[in-house]
Scaffold this motif. Structure first.
Motif, PDB file in Angstrom:
ATOM      1  N   TYR A   1     -18.870   5.239  50.123  1.00  0.00           N
ATOM      2  CA  TYR A   1     -18.617   6.510  49.445  1.00  0.00           C
ATOM      3  C   TYR A   1     -19.902   7.106  48.871  1.00  0.00           C
TER       4      TYR A   1
ATOM      5  N   GLU B   1     -13.719  -2.345  50.977  1.00  0.00           N
ATOM      6  CA  GLU B   1     -12.942  -3.577  51.115  1.00  0.00           C
ATOM      7  C   GLU B   1     -13.843  -4.759  51.462  1.00  0.00           C
TER       8      GLU B   1
ATOM      9  N   LYS C   1     -10.112  10.227  47.819  1.00  0.00           N
ATOM     10  CA  LYS C   1     -10.081   9.024  48.664  1.00  0.00           C
ATOM     11  C   LYS C   1     -10.614   7.808  47.910  1.00  0.00           C
ATOM     12  N   TYR C   2     -11.652   8.022  47.139  1.00  0.00           N
ATOM     13  CA  TYR C   2     -12.308   6.959  46.379  1.00  0.00           C
ATOM     14  C   TYR C   2     -11.339   6.269  45.425  1.00  0.00           C
TER      15      TYR C   2
ATOM     16  N   LYS D   1      -8.081   6.534  45.331  1.00  0.00           N
ATOM     17  CA  LYS D   1      -6.912   6.024  46.049  1.00  0.00           C
ATOM     18  C   LYS D   1      -7.214   4.657  46.653  1.00  0.00           C
ATOM     19  N   GLU D   2      -8.404   4.483  47.220  1.00  0.00           N
ATOM     20  CA  GLU D   2      -8.740   3.190  47.814  1.00  0.00           C
ATOM     21  C   GLU D   2      -8.906   2.114  46.747  1.00  0.00           C
TER      22      GLU D   2
ATOM     23  N   SER E   1      -5.515   0.948  45.844  1.00  0.00           N
ATOM     24  CA  SER E   1      -4.963   0.110  46.907  1.00  0.00           C
ATOM     25  C   SER E   1      -5.567  -1.289  46.895  1.00  0.00           C
ATOM     26  N   LEU E   2      -6.869  -1.376  46.697  1.00  0.00           N
ATOM     27  CA  LEU E   2      -7.552  -2.676  46.691  1.00  0.00           C
ATOM     28  C   LEU E   2      -7.154  -3.512  45.477  1.00  0.00           C
TER      29      LEU E   2
ATOM     30  N   LYS F   1      -4.014  -5.150  46.523  1.00  0.00           N
ATOM     31  CA  LYS F   1      -4.203  -6.089  47.637  1.00  0.00           C
ATOM     32  C   LYS F   1      -4.957  -7.348  47.218  1.00  0.00           C
TER      33      LYS F   1
ATOM     34  N   GLN G   1     -13.157   0.938  38.116  1.00  0.00           N
ATOM     35  CA  GLN G   1     -13.581   2.178  38.784  1.00  0.00           C
ATOM     36  C   GLN G   1     -14.591   2.917  37.914  1.00  0.00           C
TER      37      GLN G   1
END
Length: 274
Positions: free
Chosen positions: A11, A20, A68-69, A71-72, A75-76, A79, A87
């Motif tokens: 990013y 990831e 996007k930043y 959101k990822e 998600s991570l 996961k 962040q």
């Protein structure tokens, strides 16, 4: 506590390290916590949605794709629950760009912000554009003056990044600390008064610098002035950078007399014993 608090990914326009993959590598290294701090440099770079991407020396000039930043990262976190993922961003602030950073800060929830001075008058250091046609005294003192002007006006940050960054790009060589001690003292007093901190940036090793970043003189001055908030980050852009020299930085801090370092959550420092 094993953490890295200065980490760049794909990013950032100067990295291709997938977010990831950073997490997978950090877990293999048995890290407890990591904070993503991708680049935003208003004044010289456009936002991701502001039109065609421009290039400088083959490098794209574009800021983080914010939706996007975040959101990822979300998600991570789901996961990979075994590692704490914070962040953040690295804000390359100049006085005239402060309003844009204030607006960005208000739009998203941050754990951590590195405030860095990467440019002055929209001129880059790494290209030597800022240093060109200036004496060493002019560009060194101009750099610190911009930093002082920024920290007096902008308060939405956690730590000052690589405080003596100019040493990385100073082709003339070492500039005596005593000549800039007074302005650095004023900068650090402002930082401390505002409840902010500084970072120790371990990239000094890979750049082959003779001193730490910031220098031992600056770290000692920060402690003498009562500074306590300090983070440790590799400034990684590639797998081989991640987590590098974190232990050495802790040892240096102990030698100087610090007894703790910090991580952050929701812009609040958390102290850990060295």
């Amino acid at each position: 506590m094993y953490s890295d608090y200065h980490v760049h990914t794909n990013y950032s326009d100067d990295s291709t390290y997938l977010m990831e993959d950073v997490i997978k590598d950090a877990i293999k290294m048995k890290m407890d916590e990591i904070c993503f701090t991708d680049h935003v440099d208003y004044g010289i770079k456009k936002d991701w949605d502001e039109g065609p991407i421009e290039y400088l020396y083959g490098q794209p000039q574009v800021n983080v794709d914010y939706p996007k930043y975040f959101k990822e990262i979300e998600s991570l976190r789901k996961k990979y629950p075994k590692i704490t993922i914070r962040q953040g961003m690295e804000f390359g602030v100049q006085v005239h760009t402060i309003p844009r950073y204030q607006k960005l800060y208000e739009q998203y929830d941050f754990d951590f912000i590195i405030l860095s001075i990467h440019q002055v008058n929209d001129q880059e250091f790494w290209t030597q554009d800022y240093q060109k046609e200036k004496s060493q005294q002019e560009y060194i003192e101009g750099y610190y003056q911009e930093m002082l002007n920024v920290v007096k006006k902008y308060k939405n940050y956690s730590v000052l990044g690589h405080l003596d960054l100019m040493t990385r790009y100073d082709e003339i060589g070492n500039y005596p600390f005593e000549k800039v001690k007074s302005i650095i003292t004023e900068i650090l007093k402002t930082v401390i008064q505002d409840g902010k901190g500084i970072e120790i940036n371990t990239s000094s090793h890979r750049y082959g610098l003779k001193d730490s970043t910031p220098s031992r003189d600056i770290l000692k001055l920060y402690k003498e002035l009562g500074g306590k908030i300090i983070t440790i980050g590799s400034d990684s852009h590639k797998p081989e950078h991640l987590g590098a020299y974190i232990d050495e930085a802790k040892e240096l801090l102990k030698e100087i007399g610090f007894d703790s370092f910090c991580t952050f959550e929701k812009m609040k420092p958390i102290f850990h014993q060295l």
